[in-house]
Design an enzyme around this catalytic site. Structure first.
Site, PDB file in Angstrom:
ATOM      1  CG  ASN A 158      -0.357   0.000   2.521  1.00 17.79           C
ATOM      2  OD1 ASN A 158       0.794  -0.407   2.663  1.00 17.79           O
ATOM      3  ND2 ASN A 158      -1.066   0.451   3.514  1.00 17.79           N
ATOM      4  CD  GLU A 254       5.985   0.246  10.340  1.00 18.31           C
ATOM      5  OE1 GLU A 254       6.565   1.226  10.760  1.00 18.31           O
ATOM      6  OE2 GLU A 254       5.553   0.168   9.183  1.00 18.31           O
ATOM      7  NE  ARG A 287      -4.105   6.400   5.204  1.00 19.05           N
ATOM      8  CZ  ARG A 287      -4.867   6.804   6.235  1.00 19.05           C
ATOM      9  NH1 ARG A 287      -6.171   6.610   6.224  1.00 19.05           N
ATOM     10  NH2 ARG A 287      -4.318   7.403   7.251  1.00 19.05           N
ATOM     11  CB  CYS A 288      -1.584   0.093   8.785  1.00 16.53           C
ATOM     12  SG  CYS A 288      -0.548   1.551   8.880  1.00 16.53           S
TER      13      CYS A 288
END
Ligand code: NAP
Ligand code: G3H
Length: 483
Positions: A158, A254, A287-288
């Site tokens: 992403n 992450e 998006r995280c």
């Protein structure tokens, strides 16, 4: 680097196309066109890339810090010059809208410059022994930071440029050499960025790349004896797999998230709705840090839902090449199937479809679901798509309890005009960062960025990343007292 859209890997300063395996095709999620062909590296070729990184590391560690910084500044300038070319590739390769794609490249150049600045200002310390009971001033420890060695940087689809450079820059400024394994979908854009770094004048072997499917080459590289650190961003599933495979190799992870936006009764609802819609739907929710659930107080929920609905319905959807588009086709059919099944499952279980709900190909219309309950999967699972569930709660205490019941702990937002209440809620939330009156977000990139629980381990953010990928080295001087 490129021959008729065939990309090699940067190994020891040269672009090499795999001698052994046929190429992998990267097709555009926008229109199915060919974005590029990647090398699928063999174990021998991966060994060559890791050996190159290993061989270059000592000389790179000794390379003067101000000269390392000069290379980073030059790379940042080149990257900016390539912003148009790289962003056009991002648009086609991962269906990111053009504005976000340009901003990703520019932000990455800023990050490199800031990393150079921080790297130049890092220094060690001298500690005398007499601060500790029984210790002596004749003992002095000179503590400096030294590189960990060769860092394996694994990045997700992403943010192919930014989430690669946020690992590469700090690793290099810390004196490490790097092997970058980019996500296959996103690798063409990532390799363009690597080309800018190489053109800036990095010595051979300092930065190397490895393409190939993670499911094919991943286990080999993460367990390679000459990898001293793994800096991974991606799904919790793959992060846990790597964590289970590796032993004694330090990692930063992450991972996924289920960021909650808690909206209290005294919040500015227009402001909250603007932020939440931006946070939930930009880049189609991929998006995280996207807002992935709303926990709204019953008393204001009806009003909030109306404000959200109006904003969601104004979002432009479709082809990322069109100006002003926010929601674009998801990165793969598998992702779109998954998001659709979560959405349909929730509706079947009684969630109210406020707006959205349609799918055309891999484009999911921005979807808002109200009256979601904690029995529904959509309350807990990360969709990585434009679907936002609203869970109504009776009190701030209940919001905190549901927020913390998640397996994830990346970020949370609290919208309220009562700072005391916000601070008290922030203290109770089990996440890396709480945003008071803002959507969750990674930046600015000098802030610490971390997830707890299944959202990750270790801390990123420029200075934190350099510190994570270096270790203290102590040299203790013992004075004998003899002149
Ligand atoms: P992913 O499927 O986990 O892939 C991430 C990277 O891991 C890719 O480069 C992938 O390569 C590679 N990989 C796959 N299997 C591997 C293995 N066995 N060993 C080593 N590497 C392997 O994640 P994604 O779909 O690209 O990204 C979306 C996920 O990332 C979401 O869950 C999102 O929340 C998370 N994310 C988190 C953050 C954060 O900062 N917390 C930031 C961005 C994204 P291939 O592409 O070749 O499979
Ligand atoms: O996808 C994960 C990124 O780290 C999120 O960054 O909040 O700037 O979009 P962002």
């Amino acid at each position: 680097m490129m021959q008729e859209k065939t990309f090699g890997n940067l190994v020891n300063g040269e672009w090499r196309i795999s001698r052994e395996n046929p190429p992998l095709e990267v097709l555009s999620p926008v229109d199915g066109s060919l974005v590029g062909r990647l090398s699928s590296m063999s174990h021998t070729e991966l060994d060559e890339a890791i050996s190159a990184a290993k061989a270059a590391q000592k000389a790179w560690a000794a390379y003067p810090v101000y000269r390392k910084a000069q290379l980073m500044y030059r790379a940042a300038d080149l990257l900016e010059q390539m912003a148009e070319e790289i962003s056009e590739c991002l648009v086609m390769e991962i269906a990111k809208d053009k504005k976000s794609a340009v901003s990703e490249v520019k932000r990455s150049a800023d990050l490199l410059r800031y990393t150079a600045d921080v790297g130049k200002s890092l220094h060690g310390e001298a500690i005398f022994g007499d601060s500790f009971p029984g210790g002596s001033r004749d003992k002095m420890s000179c503590v400096t930071r030294v590189p960990v060695g060769t860092v394996l940087a694994i990045s997700p689809f992403n943010y192919p440029v930014n989430l690669a450079i946020s690992k590469i820059g700090p690793a290099l400024m810390g004196g490490n050499t790097v092997l970058l394994k980019p996500a296959t979908q996103g690798a063409v854009s990532a390799l363009m960025m690597v080309k800018a770094m190489q053109d800036a004048g990095l010595p051979a072997g300092v930065l190397n790349t490895a393409t190939g499917l993670g499911s094919v080459i991943g286990d080999y590289i993460v367990t390679h004896k000459d990898i001293q650190f793994i800096n991974f961003t991606g799904s919790t599933e793959v992060g846990q797999h790597i964590s289970a495979l590796t032993s004694m190799t330090p990692v930063i992870m992450e991972l996924g998230g289920k960021d909650a936006a808690i909206v209290l009764e005294d919040a500015d609802l227009d402001f909250a709705a603007d932020n939440i819609v931006d946070g939930a739907y930009s880049y189609s929710g991929q998006r995280c840090t996207a807002v992935k659930r709303i926990l709204a107080l019953d008393t204001i929920a009806d009003e909030l839902v109306e404000k959200l609905k109006a904003r969601v319905e104004r979002l432009k959807t479709g082809d990322p090449r069109e100006p002003g588009v926010t929601v674009t086709p998801l990165v793969s059919t598998k992702s779109a199937d998954f998001v659709e099944s979560l959405m349909r499952g929730a509706i079947q279980q009684g969630a109210r479809l406020v707006t959205g709900g349609q799918r055309t190909g891999n484009l999911i219309q921005p979807t808002l679901l109200d009256r979601v309950t904690t029995e529904m999967d959509v309350a807990w699972v990360e969709p990585f798509g434009p679907v936002l569930p609203i869970i109504r709660v009776a009190s701030a205490g209940e919001a905190v309890e549901i927020a913390n019941r998640s397996e994830y702990g990346l970020q949370s937002s609290v919208f309220t005009n009562n700072l005391n209440k916000a601070y008290s809620i922030a203290a109770q939330l089990e996440v890396g960062t709480v945003q008071i009156n803002n959507k969750p977000e990674r930046g600015p990139d000098n802030f610490p960025f971390l997830g707890v629980k299944s959202s990750g381990m270790g801390t990123q953010g420029v200075r934190y990343s350099i510190e994570s990928m270096t270790r203290p080295k102590a040299v203790t001087i013992n004075l004998t007292g003899d002149e």
